[in-house]
Design a protein around this motif. Structure first.
Motif, PDB file in Angstrom:
ATOM      1  N   PHE A 195       0.832  -1.206   0.000  1.00 23.15           N
ATOM      2  CA  PHE A 195       0.000   0.000   0.000  1.00 23.15           C
ATOM      3  C   PHE A 195       0.872   1.264   0.000  1.00 23.15           C
ATOM      4  CE2 PHE A 195      -2.226   3.504   1.933  1.00 23.15           C
ATOM      5  CZ  PHE A 195      -3.459   3.463   1.311  1.00 23.15           C
ATOM      6  N   GLY A 218      -9.414   9.545   0.319  1.00 23.54           N
ATOM      7  CA  GLY A 218      -8.989   8.237  -0.163  1.00 23.54           C
ATOM      8  C   GLY A 218     -10.174   7.596  -0.851  1.00 23.54           C
ATOM      9  N   LYS A 274     -10.868  15.178   7.318  1.00 25.79           N
ATOM     10  CA  LYS A 274      -9.733  14.303   7.002  1.00 25.79           C
ATOM     11  C   LYS A 274      -8.512  15.205   6.871  1.00 25.79           C
ATOM     12  CE  LYS A 274      -9.446   9.957   4.539  1.00 25.79           C
ATOM     13  NZ  LYS A 274      -9.298   9.109   5.729  1.00 25.79           N
ATOM     14  N   THR A 301     -11.844   2.912   3.208  1.00 28.84           N
ATOM     15  CA  THR A 301     -11.483   2.767   1.796  1.00 28.84           C
ATOM     16  C   THR A 301     -10.256   1.893   1.637  1.00 28.84           C
ATOM     17  OG1 THR A 301     -12.421   4.896   1.242  1.00 28.84           O
ATOM     18  CG2 THR A 301     -10.772   4.032  -0.267  1.00 28.84           C
TER      19      THR A 301
HETATM   20  C1  COI Z   1      -8.442   5.518   3.663  1.00 28.46           C
HETATM   21  O1  COI Z   1      -9.011   4.487   4.003  1.00 28.46           O
HETATM   22  O2  COI Z   1      -8.471   5.967   2.516  1.00 28.46           O
HETATM   23  C2  COI Z   1      -7.705   6.271   4.634  1.00 28.46           C
HETATM   24  O3  COI Z   1      -7.700   7.448   4.573  1.00 28.46           O
HETATM   25  C3  COI Z   1      -6.878   5.558   5.581  1.00 28.46           C
HETATM   26  C4  COI Z   1      -5.467   5.837   5.230  1.00 28.46           C
HETATM   27  C5  COI Z   1      -4.894   6.885   6.101  1.00 28.46           C
HETATM   28  C6  COI Z   1      -4.660   4.658   4.993  1.00 28.46           C
END
Ligand code: COI
Length: 354
Positions: free
Chosen positions: A27, A74, A195, A301
């Motif tokens: 990721f 995201g 966020k 997400t």
């Molecule tokens: C997402 O699920 O898109 C998030 O923002 C979590 C991420 C910080 C990994």
């Protein structure tokens, strides 16, 4: 901005697509070839551009670095059964980006820069959208202040960007989480529902401490009493107790997750009772000990659906039953994947074709 505009495209001359190994997508590690850039200067957005992915120059006095005016989103694009590409609920992310922007006193991003810009970016980087089950192209829109000024006030200039990276399954094993009853992720009236980068920065120490104790993530509790569940790590959290889906109601300290909304919608479609309300650690633990808590899982997400195997509470670990194939979290994960890959009807109009 006009409803349609020509986006200036500067294609890369050095594609990195050969580095993409569909069996080993970590990721956030390998970013796709291009990115969208748009500047807010002179009180308005300038036309977005697509350029090769690469570093950005910022002033050392950049006010996002010093005072934290930085937000992100995201979302994901999925390879479709017919070979095309579709994005999951992009307008929900666009709206939430602007909710975050408002909280952080930043300008809102027009829909066409976000959506048309994203579509053009995905057309250009279409080969980067993987097609293995559970994989996707993760999309990271972000905005930050760009004034080189140390005075404490909202910046006058901003950068909006979108970068993407191919991703597989985020957590490969069911999670070990523990209730956090010392540190706080967000307080009522704060910016927990936005966020913004600072929410994640402030969570790093408590999360690292829990990881050193062998947990993957925390179950955050409320700021005043440390009693009520808020989120789990970077995810919303849902419990199945006595056959009901129970999840903390969103508030000023909880992110209004788009995967959360989608899971609750599918549960309602299936006639399953859903309760969005305060959920105390005591209620969760009592239900777990009495065998009434059959499932707990994170939703987000990046993680999609992440089953929880163990919950730590007041120094002791409690195991949850192993989810069967009939478990709600399994069924909803399969149903979402089918909608996202175009294999099941998209009755809620969640998918936007590129
Ligand atoms: C997402 O699920 O898109 C998030 O923002 C979590 C991420 C910080 C990994």
């Amino acid at each position: 901005m006009l409803a349609t505009f020509a986006i200036d495209i500067q294609p890369t001359t050095a594609s990195r697509i050969k580095e993409l190994d569909p069996d080993n997508m970590v990721f956030g590690k390998l970013l796709a070839d291009h990115m969208l850039v748009a500047e807010f200067t002179g009180r308005e957005w300038q036309a977005p551009r697509l350029v090769p992915y690469g570093p950005l120059a910022v002033s050392p006095a950049n006010s996002a670095l010093h005072y934290g005016q930085a937000i992100f989103e995201g979302l994901k694009a999925y390879r479709q059964a017919d070979g095309g590409v579709a994005i999951f609920r992009p307008l929900d992310n666009w709206q939430r980006l602007n909710t975050s922007a408002e909280r952080m006193s930043m300008p809102s991003v027009p829909e066409d820069i976000f959506l048309q810009g994203l579509r053009e970016l995905l057309k250009l980087d279409e080969p980067w959208v993987p097609n293995a089950p559970g994989s996707a192209l993760y999309i990271r829109p972000f905005m930050f202040a760009t004034d080189g000024f140390l005075g404490v006030r909202p910046s006058e200039n901003y950068h909006f960007g979108i970068i993407t990276c191919p991703v597989g399954v985020y957590f490969t094993k069911p999670l070990r989480v523990r209730f956090e009853q010392k540190y706080v992720r967000a307080a009522p009236g704060g910016a927990g529902y936005a966020k913004n980068a600072g929410n994640y920065g402030a969570a790093m120490l408590p999360t690292r401490l829990a990881q050193e104790e062998g947990y993957n993530q925390l179950l955050w509790t409320d700021a005043s009493e440390h009693q009520y569940v808020e989120e789990s790590g970077t995810m919303n959290v849902i419990f199945v107790i006595d056959g009901k889906l129970i999840t903390p109601a969103v508030s000023t300290s909880i992110l209004d997750g788009i995967t959360r909304r989608s899971v609750l919608q599918l549960a309602q479609d299936w006639g399953m009772p859903v309760e969005e309300r305060k959920v105390s650690s005591r209620e969760v633990m009592d239900a777990l000990i009495a065998g009434k808590l059959t499932e707990a899982f994170g939703v987000g997400t990046a993680v999609t659906i992440a089953p929880i195997a163990t919950i730590g509470f007041e120094g002791q670990d409690y195991d949850l039953p192993t989810p069967t194939t009939e478990a709600f979290s399994r069924r909803v994960g399969v149903a979402l994947e089918a909608i996202r890959s175009g294999q099941a009807p998209d009755v809620h109009g969640w998918m936007v074709r590129v």
